[in-house]
Scaffold this active site. Structure first.
Site, PDB file in Angstrom:
ATOM      1  N   GLU A  16       0.896  -1.162   0.022  1.00  0.00           N
ATOM      2  CA  GLU A  16      -0.113  -0.143  -0.028  1.00  0.00           C
ATOM      3  C   GLU A  16       0.884   1.294   0.062  1.00  0.00           C
ATOM      4  O   GLU A  16       0.346   2.376  -0.446  1.00  0.00           O
ATOM      5  CB  GLU A  16      -0.909  -0.042   1.440  1.00  0.00           C
ATOM      6  CG  GLU A  16      -2.030  -1.303   0.934  1.00  0.00           C
ATOM      7  CD  GLU A  16      -2.662  -1.493   2.533  1.00  0.00           C
ATOM      8  OE1 GLU A  16      -3.421  -2.328   2.431  1.00  0.00           O
ATOM      9  OE2 GLU A  16      -2.446  -0.925   3.275  1.00  0.00           O
ATOM     10  N   CYS A 111      -7.042   0.600   2.855  1.00  0.00           N
ATOM     11  CA  CYS A 111      -7.258  -0.466   3.857  1.00  0.00           C
ATOM     12  C   CYS A 111      -7.517  -0.103   5.457  1.00  0.00           C
ATOM     13  O   CYS A 111      -8.671   0.711   5.181  1.00  0.00           O
ATOM     14  CB  CYS A 111      -5.854  -1.251   4.117  1.00  0.00           C
ATOM     15  SG  CYS A 111      -5.568  -2.872   4.852  1.00  0.00           S
ATOM     16  N   HIS A 130     -10.526  -1.777   4.276  1.00  0.00           N
ATOM     17  CA  HIS A 130     -10.394  -3.377   4.433  1.00  0.00           C
ATOM     18  C   HIS A 130     -11.539  -4.013   4.852  1.00  0.00           C
ATOM     19  O   HIS A 130     -12.127  -3.401   5.823  1.00  0.00           O
ATOM     20  CB  HIS A 130      -9.182  -3.628   5.403  1.00  0.00           C
ATOM     21  CG  HIS A 130      -8.731  -5.097   5.138  1.00  0.00           C
ATOM     22  ND1 HIS A 130      -9.362  -6.251   6.014  1.00  0.00           N
ATOM     23  CD2 HIS A 130      -7.693  -5.851   4.355  1.00  0.00           C
ATOM     24  CE1 HIS A 130      -8.774  -7.270   5.686  1.00  0.00           C
ATOM     25  NE2 HIS A 130      -7.881  -7.078   4.680  1.00  0.00           N
TER      26      HIS A 130
END
Length: 191
Positions: A16, A111, A130
């Site tokens: 990420e 996320c 997420h």
């Protein structure tokens, strides 16, 4: 010219972090890694044990207003421990609040980093993140969308490592020319 801040803390997810970093580097758009933590050397230990030195520490930036004078995009990656640090750090929260109010400023969260929308007190929006943080986002009043990337005003959110390239490209699309975006997209051999 646009300049990007990619926040990083111990426990940040490598993918990420790396995906948007690589995308903005390919686009030749200046990007800094800004460390949020206590290590004076700015040595960051990522979630899967990759170590890197950040370009600078957030402590070098006097205020969120000064930050907004230096950067146009603030990216908050996930990774359990990293996301917890970033989402609970008052400076990061203030940056998110300030950027949300300003035209031509962009916020990217991916996320568990999307919890920063909640801890910063952003208005209830459509958001993704997420699946493990879905409940916390919905408890905060956000409408969770099970989509790889969600664009809502100047907030771009994404689900996790598997969507990180799409996330980085969506951020780039907001600030780059169509030609630049297409050149970067092509260089990535996207399916």
């Amino acid at each position: 010219m646009v300049k990007v801040c990619l926040f990083v803390a111990d426990g940040t997810d490598e993918i990420e972090f790396s995906a948007p970093w690589g995308i903005f580097k390919r686009a030749e758009i200046p990007i800094d890694s800004v460390y949020v933590g206590e290590n004076k050397d700015r040595l960051v230990k990522m979630s899967r044990d990759v170590e890197m030195y950040a370009n600078r520490s957030y402590k070098e930036i006097p205020s969120a207003d000064d930050f907004a004078k230096q950067y146009d995009i603030a990216i908050i990656p996930g990774g359990g421990l990293g996301a917890k640090t970033l989402s609970t750090t008052p400076f990061v929260q203030q940056v998110v609040k300030e950027f949300y109010k300003k035209p031509n400023k962009w916020i990217g969260m991916i996320c568990a980093g999307t919890l920063t929308a909640k801890t910063s007190g952003l208005p209830n929006k459509q958001i993704t993140g997420h699946p493990s943080v879905r409940g916390q986002l919905e408890e905060g009043g956000y409408k969770y969308l099970d989509q790889p990337v969600v664009l809502e005003e100047n907030l771009i959110t994404s689900q996790g490592p598997g969507t990180a390239m799409l996330f980085g490209l969506k951020l780039l699309e907001q600030v780059a020319s169509k030609d630049k975006y297409n050149a970067v997209y092509k260089s990535l051999s996207m399916p």
